[in-house]
Design a protein around this motif. Sequence first.
Motif, PDB file in Angstrom:
ATOM      1  N   ASP A 253      13.586 -55.643  25.056  1.00 19.39           N
ATOM      2  CA  ASP A 253      13.244 -55.737  23.645  1.00 19.39           C
ATOM      3  C   ASP A 253      14.453 -55.455  22.766  1.00 19.39           C
ATOM      4  O   ASP A 253      15.426 -54.841  23.196  1.00 19.39           O
ATOM      5  N   PRO A 254      14.382 -55.878  21.473  1.00 19.26           N
ATOM      6  CA  PRO A 254      15.441 -55.516  20.522  1.00 19.26           C
ATOM      7  C   PRO A 254      15.543 -54.003  20.393  1.00 19.26           C
ATOM      8  O   PRO A 254      14.634 -53.265  20.743  1.00 19.26           O
ATOM      9  N   LEU A 255      16.649 -53.550  19.847  1.00 17.39           N
ATOM     10  CA  LEU A 255      16.881 -52.107  19.713  1.00 17.39           C
ATOM     11  C   LEU A 255      15.965 -51.499  18.660  1.00 17.39           C
ATOM     12  O   LEU A 255      15.635 -52.097  17.658  1.00 17.39           O
ATOM     13  N   TYR A 256      15.582 -50.254  18.906  1.00 16.35           N
ATOM     14  CA  TYR A 256      14.709 -49.536  17.985  1.00 16.35           C
ATOM     15  C   TYR A 256      15.445 -48.298  17.455  1.00 16.35           C
ATOM     16  O   TYR A 256      16.460 -47.884  17.977  1.00 16.35           O
ATOM     17  N   SER A 257      14.882 -47.735  16.427  1.00 16.07           N
ATOM     18  CA  SER A 257      15.439 -46.475  15.916  1.00 16.07           C
ATOM     19  C   SER A 257      15.256 -45.382  16.952  1.00 16.07           C
ATOM     20  O   SER A 257      14.320 -45.421  17.742  1.00 16.07           O
ATOM     21  N   LEU A 258      16.161 -44.421  16.957  1.00 14.66           N
ATOM     22  CA  LEU A 258      16.067 -43.302  17.900  1.00 14.66           C
ATOM     23  C   LEU A 258      14.855 -42.440  17.572  1.00 14.66           C
ATOM     24  O   LEU A 258      14.743 -41.890  16.496  1.00 14.66           O
ATOM     25  N   GLN A 259      13.927 -42.321  18.516  1.00 16.71           N
ATOM     26  CA  GLN A 259      12.702 -41.533  18.335  1.00 16.71           C
ATOM     27  C   GLN A 259      12.499 -40.686  19.588  1.00 16.71           C
ATOM     28  O   GLN A 259      11.990 -41.171  20.587  1.00 16.71           O
ATOM     29  N   PRO A 260      12.862 -39.425  19.571  1.00 11.42           N
ATOM     30  CA  PRO A 260      12.713 -38.589  20.776  1.00 11.42           C
ATOM     31  C   PRO A 260      11.260 -38.561  21.259  1.00 11.42           C
ATOM     32  O   PRO A 260      10.367 -38.097  20.572  1.00 11.42           O
ATOM     33  N   THR A 261      11.039 -39.061  22.453  1.00 15.05           N
ATOM     34  CA  THR A 261       9.677 -39.146  22.969  1.00 15.05           C
ATOM     35  C   THR A 261       9.106 -37.786  23.349  1.00 15.05           C
ATOM     36  O   THR A 261       7.888 -37.654  23.502  1.00 15.05           O
ATOM     37  N   ALA A 262       9.971 -36.792  23.494  1.00 16.20           N
ATOM     38  CA  ALA A 262       9.450 -35.454  23.817  1.00 16.20           C
ATOM     39  C   ALA A 262       8.482 -34.960  22.747  1.00 16.20           C
ATOM     40  O   ALA A 262       7.578 -34.182  23.047  1.00 16.20           O
ATOM     41  N   ASN A 263       8.653 -35.412  21.517  1.00 17.24           N
ATOM     42  CA  ASN A 263       7.764 -34.973  20.442  1.00 17.24           C
ATOM     43  C   ASN A 263       6.338 -35.453  20.653  1.00 17.24           C
ATOM     44  O   ASN A 263       5.374 -34.779  20.283  1.00 17.24           O
ATOM     45  N   ASN A 264       6.170 -36.617  21.259  1.00 17.72           N
ATOM     46  CA  ASN A 264       4.826 -37.177  21.434  1.00 17.72           C
ATOM     47  C   ASN A 264       3.946 -36.302  22.313  1.00 17.72           C
ATOM     48  O   ASN A 264       2.728 -36.252  22.122  1.00 17.72           O
ATOM     49  N   TRP A 265       4.563 -35.676  23.290  1.00 21.84           N
ATOM     50  CA  TRP A 265       3.789 -34.877  24.237  1.00 21.84           C
ATOM     51  C   TRP A 265       3.994 -33.374  24.042  1.00 21.84           C
ATOM     52  O   TRP A 265       3.548 -32.598  24.872  1.00 21.84           O
ATOM     53  N   HIS A 266       4.691 -32.976  22.957  1.00 16.19           N
ATOM     54  CA  HIS A 266       4.929 -31.554  22.687  1.00 16.19           C
ATOM     55  C   HIS A 266       5.523 -30.882  23.925  1.00 16.19           C
ATOM     56  O   HIS A 266       5.027 -29.871  24.422  1.00 16.19           O
TER      57      HIS A 266
ATOM     58  N   SER B  81      -6.612 -40.714  16.621  1.00 13.93           N
ATOM     59  CA  SER B  81      -5.320 -41.337  16.334  1.00 13.93           C
ATOM     60  C   SER B  81      -4.732 -42.158  17.458  1.00 13.93           C
ATOM     61  O   SER B  81      -3.743 -42.842  17.245  1.00 13.93           O
ATOM     62  N   MET B  82      -5.284 -42.103  18.665  1.00 14.03           N
ATOM     63  CA  MET B  82      -4.648 -42.778  19.783  1.00 14.03           C
ATOM     64  C   MET B  82      -5.459 -43.979  20.255  1.00 14.03           C
ATOM     65  O   MET B  82      -6.658 -44.059  20.049  1.00 14.03           O
ATOM     66  N   ARG B  83      -4.758 -44.928  20.849  1.00 11.72           N
ATOM     67  CA  ARG B  83      -5.456 -46.023  21.511  1.00 11.72           C
ATOM     68  C   ARG B  83      -6.310 -45.444  22.629  1.00 11.72           C
ATOM     69  O   ARG B  83      -6.024 -44.387  23.169  1.00 11.72           O
ATOM     70  N   PRO B  84      -7.384 -46.154  23.034  1.00 12.67           N
ATOM     71  CA  PRO B  84      -8.352 -45.587  23.969  1.00 12.67           C
ATOM     72  C   PRO B  84      -7.759 -45.006  25.251  1.00 12.67           C
ATOM     73  O   PRO B  84      -8.233 -44.002  25.741  1.00 12.67           O
ATOM     74  N   MET B  85      -6.704 -45.624  25.790  1.00 15.57           N
ATOM     75  CA  MET B  85      -6.189 -45.158  27.067  1.00 15.57           C
ATOM     76  C   MET B  85      -4.795 -44.542  26.962  1.00 15.57           C
ATOM     77  O   MET B  85      -4.134 -44.355  27.960  1.00 15.57           O
ATOM     78  N   THR B  86      -4.325 -44.269  25.738  1.00 10.65           N
ATOM     79  CA  THR B  86      -3.045 -43.596  25.608  1.00 10.65           C
ATOM     80  C   THR B  86      -3.173 -42.162  26.096  1.00 10.65           C
ATOM     81  O   THR B  86      -4.107 -41.452  25.732  1.00 10.65           O
ATOM     82  N   ILE B  87      -2.244 -41.726  26.925  1.00  9.47           N
ATOM     83  CA  ILE B  87      -2.332 -40.389  27.495  1.00  9.47           C
ATOM     84  C   ILE B  87      -2.211 -39.331  26.412  1.00  9.47           C
ATOM     85  O   ILE B  87      -1.315 -39.390  25.568  1.00  9.47           O
ATOM     86  N   ASP B  88      -3.104 -38.373  26.448  1.00 13.47           N
ATOM     87  CA  ASP B  88      -3.053 -37.194  25.578  1.00 13.47           C
ATOM     88  C   ASP B  88      -2.603 -36.033  26.469  1.00 13.47           C
ATOM     89  O   ASP B  88      -3.403 -35.423  27.169  1.00 13.47           O
ATOM     90  N   ALA B  89      -1.295 -35.773  26.473  1.00 19.45           N
ATOM     91  CA  ALA B  89      -0.740 -34.775  27.392  1.00 19.45           C
ATOM     92  C   ALA B  89      -1.313 -33.393  27.130  1.00 19.45           C
ATOM     93  O   ALA B  89      -1.555 -32.626  28.069  1.00 19.45           O
ATOM     94  N   CYS B  90      -1.525 -33.041  25.866  1.00 20.78           N
ATOM     95  CA  CYS B  90      -2.069 -31.723  25.548  1.00 20.78           C
ATOM     96  C   CYS B  90      -3.470 -31.560  26.144  1.00 20.78           C
ATOM     97  O   CYS B  90      -3.799 -30.516  26.713  1.00 20.78           O
ATOM     98  N   ALA B  91      -4.289 -32.608  26.019  1.00 23.53           N
ATOM     99  CA  ALA B  91      -5.641 -32.544  26.563  1.00 23.53           C
ATOM    100  C   ALA B  91      -5.618 -32.490  28.082  1.00 23.53           C
ATOM    101  O   ALA B  91      -6.428 -31.786  28.704  1.00 23.53           O
ATOM    102  N   ALA B  92      -4.689 -33.248  28.704  1.00 23.14           N
ATOM    103  CA  ALA B  92      -4.602 -33.244  30.167  1.00 23.14           C
ATOM    104  C   ALA B  92      -4.268 -31.853  30.689  1.00 23.14           C
ATOM    105  O   ALA B  92      -4.906 -31.350  31.629  1.00 23.14           O
TER     106      ALA B  92
END
Length: 412
Positions: free
Chosen positions: A125-138, A377-388
């Motif tokens: 894919d084309p380049l995206y802005s830098l977004q640290p993914t660690a924030n998504n899963w706390h 806020s999440m799509r039906p099958m997006t992983i919710d790490a906090c809940a897991a």
Amino acid sequence: MKHVWLFAIWLSVGMAAHAQTQPPTQVLVMLRAAAPHLRAGDGYAVSYTASPDENARLRIAHALAQQYGLQVVDSWPMPALGLDCFVMRLAPGTSASDVTQLLSHDARVESAEPRQAFHTLAGDDPLYSLQPTANNWHLAELHAAATGHGVAIAEVDSGVDSGNPDLAGQVVEQRNFVDDSAYRAELHGTEVAGIIVAREGNGVGIAGVAPHAQLLALRACWQLADGSAASACDSFTLAKALQYALQKHVHIINLSLSGPDDRLLERLLDAATAQRIAVVGAVDDSAADGGFPASYKGVLAVAGERSTVQVHDVLHAPAEDIPTTQPGARWNLVNGSSFAAAEVSGLVALLRDLSPDITLTQLHDALHARTALGLVSMRPMTIDACAAVAQVSHRCICHCAATHASLGEPRR
């Protein structure tokens, strides 16, 4: 410390996909192994010893090759299946499907199949802005509860550079199942490894999802000579690596790759499930069913959050702008389901750290758990790490208000 990330677009599957269009030139022939050969120690996976039983199977293999116009070029024991696998080269102009059909009807042969091509799944894919993914899963909050300590993960991929500062001391074993040359560091394998186990708190680079897990870097794929992270594998090299992972009794197998359905690999995946090994597979967006092994029963299929591929029970995880390690003291941003799968392998290691006796069913249920916030806020099958993590640990780690609300519990 401010890090400057070097950006690149990965032409990940072009040459590997082209290789898959070429007809197979080799077949895999399985012969039944006698019981004594199944009691192999750690050193078995180098060559055959000259026992009468092994010599007998070699004679059978050569007799089959002579009868069907083949040439024996390699072999490998598969004690997890009670088999020995022989690689035989086809004569020019010979059809692999015709030969395997003939071999399958030979009483001396347990099964036979073409040697098939696979490829890794980095993104293009084309380049995206830098977004640290660690924030998504706390991630920092999750690491206060678990870091993957004592969990063994087999990364079946291209070579991993254990000399990268973020991977120093993180790789407990490196094995080369591609050829007889020295183990080598390659892009895709190093990138996947960093996402899973990069060192935490060392002042450079990133933190892996499971920084205290034990990574076995099993090189079953090789980097293509186009300057990208694209890597190719085949069913024989993958089978050898899977057999070794089974022998080592790992807890998790990461397969950030895809290819055609393959019976030998299916049998090894079944053996992994029987050992309660969690197998994580990357979804191939170019395949209607997500590609193999992601589509196979028992495999935790992982796609990127933007993927629209319809795969049963698919999990979605971050797959864009993921900073990770590269060979040498380098880091970069990567995109693709290969890296989403790596994140899920790390998360599974955290869950096994919290609950060493967790079953595959319980693991599946935890990865599908939701907080009240996740339901909104999440799509039906997006992983919710906090809940897991909350479901496995029976306590709140992050998103506490939402977690307790979804469980019907008062906030502690």
